[in-house]
Design an enzyme around this catalytic site. Structure first.
Site, PDB file in Angstrom:
ATOM      1  N   ALA A  20       0.970  -1.163   0.292  1.00 42.98           N
ATOM      2  CA  ALA A  20      -0.010  -0.377  -0.116  1.00 42.98           C
ATOM      3  C   ALA A  20       0.938   1.382  -0.468  1.00 42.98           C
ATOM      4  CB  ALA A  20      -0.636   0.178   1.199  1.00 42.98           C
ATOM      5  N   GLU A  21       2.410   1.010   1.023  1.00 44.25           N
ATOM      6  CA  GLU A  21       3.045   2.301   0.608  1.00 44.25           C
ATOM      7  C   GLU A  21       3.879   2.508  -0.546  1.00 44.25           C
ATOM      8  OE1 GLU A  21       2.981   5.247   3.589  1.00 44.25           O
ATOM      9  OE2 GLU A  21       1.443   3.560   4.550  1.00 44.25           O
ATOM     10  N   SER A  22       4.132   1.682  -1.098  1.00 43.86           N
ATOM     11  CA  SER A  22       5.279   2.113  -2.153  1.00 43.86           C
ATOM     12  C   SER A  22       5.174   1.003  -3.367  1.00 43.86           C
ATOM     13  CB  SER A  22       6.822   1.815  -1.603  1.00 43.86           C
ATOM     14  OG  SER A  22       7.216   0.504  -1.507  1.00 43.86           O
ATOM     15  N   TYR A 111      -6.737   3.672   2.780  1.00 45.95           N
ATOM     16  CA  TYR A 111      -5.794   3.216   3.712  1.00 45.95           C
ATOM     17  C   TYR A 111      -5.599   1.744   3.841  1.00 45.95           C
ATOM     18  CZ  TYR A 111      -0.972   1.823   4.927  1.00 45.95           C
ATOM     19  OH  TYR A 111      -0.251   1.681   5.891  1.00 45.95           O
TER      20      TYR A 111
END
Length: 129
Positions: A20-22, A111
């Protein structure tokens, strides 16, 4: 995964957060908020975890440490404790404490759902293959 075993965090959860972050992009640069790297660490978060956020391994370790802090913060919050910890990873623990759960921020709500979807996919693949 070293960070999972060392900090007692589910490796599938770490992986889902990293996705999800990168999107696992080792060259992932700065977010609009100033976060950096695979786990998108903010400068203060990286410093608090004692890691160099520009080093990919340390970035993952720092993200795992921070996620473990979030999990500890909300461990006694009932059946949604992990959800609240994931929300805290995104919006900060103070926001989750303030709202008594997932903050009503569109980014954070999206998120949390995204991490949950990735996590469920990983569980499915682990059970299927």
């Amino acid at each position: 995964m070293y960070s999972s075993a060392t900090y007692q965090v589910d490796p599938f959860l770490i992986t889902a957060v990293m996705e999800a972050e990168s999107r696992f992009n080792i060259n992932c640069g700065y977010s609009s908020q100033g976060a950096f790297g695979l786990m998108q660490l903010m400068p203060d978060t990286a410093a608090g975890c004692g890691v160099d956020r520009y080093d990919p391994l340390q970035n993952v370790l720092g993200g795992t440490i921070y996620l473990s802090y979030c999990l500890d913060d909300f461990s006694d919050w009932g059946e949604y404790a992990v959800t609240y910890a994931v929300a805290a990873y995104n919006a900060g623990p103070q926001a989750v404490f303030q709202y008594g759960g997932v903050p009503p921020y569109r980014e954070t709500m999206n998120y949390v759902n995204e991490v949950a979807d990735y996590y469920q996919q990983l569980l499915y693949y682990a059970e299927t293959y």
